[in-house]
Design a protein around this motif. Structure first.
Motif, mmCIF file in Angstrom:
data_model
loop_
_atom_site.group_PDB
_atom_site.id
_atom_site.type_symbol
_atom_site.label_atom_id
_atom_site.label_comp_id
_atom_site.label_asym_id
_atom_site.label_seq_id
_atom_site.Cartn_x
_atom_site.Cartn_y
_atom_site.Cartn_z
ATOM 1 N N TRP A 1 0.855 -1.177 0.000
ATOM 2 C CA TRP A 1 0.000 0.000 0.000
ATOM 3 C C TRP A 1 0.895 1.231 0.000
ATOM 4 N N TYR A 2 0.585 2.151 -0.883
ATOM 5 C CA TYR A 2 1.217 3.460 -0.929
ATOM 6 C C TYR A 2 0.133 4.493 -0.672
ATOM 7 N N ARG A 3 0.562 5.711 -0.338
ATOM 8 C CA ARG A 3 -0.393 6.808 -0.254
ATOM 9 C C ARG A 3 0.250 8.100 -0.745
ATOM 10 N N GLN A 4 -0.613 8.972 -1.270
ATOM 11 C CA GLN A 4 -0.142 10.253 -1.791
ATOM 12 C C GLN A 4 -1.036 11.356 -1.261
ATOM 13 N N PRO A 5 -0.551 12.105 -0.265
ATOM 14 C CA PRO A 5 -1.324 13.245 0.246
ATOM 15 C C PRO A 5 -1.403 14.336 -0.813
ATOM 16 N N PRO A 6 -2.347 15.249 -0.677
ATOM 17 C CA PRO A 6 -2.485 16.336 -1.660
ATOM 18 C C PRO A 6 -1.208 17.145 -1.788
ATOM 19 N N GLY A 7 -0.725 17.287 -2.995
ATOM 20 C CA GLY A 7 0.448 18.100 -3.264
ATOM 21 C C GLY A 7 1.772 17.496 -2.838
ATOM 22 N N LYS A 8 1.746 16.227 -2.451
ATOM 23 C CA LYS A 8 2.977 15.583 -1.981
ATOM 24 C C LYS A 8 3.280 14.335 -2.809
ATOM 25 N N GLN A 9 4.441 13.748 -2.553
ATOM 26 C CA GLN A 9 4.834 12.574 -3.312
ATOM 27 C C GLN A 9 4.141 11.328 -2.775
ATOM 28 N N ARG A 10 4.169 10.290 -3.589
ATOM 29 C CA ARG A 10 3.598 9.004 -3.193
ATOM 30 C C ARG A 10 4.616 8.254 -2.340
ATOM 31 N N ASP A 11 4.190 7.800 -1.179
ATOM 32 C CA ASP A 11 5.082 7.123 -0.249
ATOM 33 C C ASP A 11 4.558 5.750 0.143
ATOM 34 N N LEU A 12 5.479 4.873 0.443
ATOM 35 C CA LEU A 12 5.133 3.530 0.883
ATOM 36 C C LEU A 12 4.542 3.561 2.292
ATOM 37 N N VAL A 13 3.488 2.781 2.499
ATOM 38 C CA VAL A 13 2.848 2.698 3.807
ATOM 39 C C VAL A 13 3.118 1.348 4.466
ATOM 40 N N ALA A 14 2.903 0.274 3.700
ATOM 41 C CA ALA A 14 3.052 -1.061 4.276
ATOM 42 C C ALA A 14 3.315 -2.064 3.159
ATOM 43 N N VAL A 15 4.010 -3.137 3.523
ATOM 44 C CA VAL A 15 4.349 -4.210 2.592
ATOM 45 C C VAL A 15 3.983 -5.540 3.229
ATOM 46 N N ILE A 16 3.506 -6.465 2.405
ATOM 47 C CA ILE A 16 3.297 -7.833 2.873
ATOM 48 C C ILE A 16 3.834 -8.789 1.808
ATOM 49 N N THR A 17 4.676 -9.716 2.250
ATOM 50 C CA THR A 17 5.248 -10.685 1.318
ATOM 51 C C THR A 17 4.252 -11.806 1.059
ATOM 52 N N SER A 18 4.574 -12.661 0.101
ATOM 53 C CA SER A 18 3.698 -13.786 -0.194
ATOM 54 C C SER A 18 3.603 -14.736 1.002
ATOM 55 N N GLY A 19 4.607 -14.720 1.842
ATOM 56 C CA GLY A 19 4.594 -15.556 3.034
ATOM 57 C C GLY A 19 3.945 -14.916 4.231
ATOM 58 N N GLY A 20 3.516 -13.672 4.084
ATOM 59 C CA GLY A 20 2.801 -12.999 5.157
ATOM 60 C C GLY A 20 3.639 -12.107 6.049
ATOM 61 N N ASN A 21 4.914 -11.939 5.743
ATOM 62 C CA ASN A 21 5.733 -11.019 6.530
ATOM 63 C C ASN A 21 5.346 -9.585 6.208
ATOM 64 N N THR A 22 5.281 -8.758 7.238
ATOM 65 C CA THR A 22 4.800 -7.388 7.063
ATOM 66 C C THR A 22 5.819 -6.358 7.519
#
Length: 121
Positions: free
Chosen positions: A36-57
């Motif tokens: 999941w990424y997010r991009q606030p108004p007027g700002k760059q897109r940043d990473l929020v969270a990652v989950i691997t195929s094995g479920g590591n977060t």
């Protein structure tokens, strides 16, 4: 062709909760990391969270303890449960995934169209 479709965004008061979903469809053999990424108004897109195929977060510090990323590999879905939301969480949230199409091919990176999350104070 692969599509990622997000849903679940909306307007919520500070302190509230929202659950975002991402569904992958198309010619998919398997899915590696999902993000999941997010991009606030007027700002760059940043990473929020990652989950691997094995479920590591992995989470960005600003959402640790408030957001939970999960996935169901068989259904090719990913969710982001967001709680204790703050106005600074306001952004367009994007689903991103590394997808293997045909077997033995390399993974390609795909994006969803985004879903708006607005947190009022």
């Amino acid at each position: 062709q692969v599509q990622l479709v997000e849903s679940g965004g909306g307007l919520v008061q500070a302190g509230g909760s929202l659950r975002l979903s991402c569904v992958a469809s198309g010619s998919i053999f398997s899915i590696d990391d999902m993000r999941w990424y997010r991009q606030p108004p007027g700002k760059q897109r940043d990473l929020v969270a990652v989950i691997t195929s094995g479920g590591n977060t992995t989470y960005v510090d600003s959402v640790k303890g408030r957001f939970t990323i999960s996935r169901e590999n068989a259904k090719k879905t990913m969710t982001l449960q967001m709680s204790s939301l703050k106005p600074e969480d306001t952004a367009v949230y994007y689903c991103n995934a590394e997808v293997f199409g045909p077997p033995f091919s390399k993974a390609l990176n795909y994006w969803g169209q985004g879903t708006q999350v607005t947190v009022s104070s």
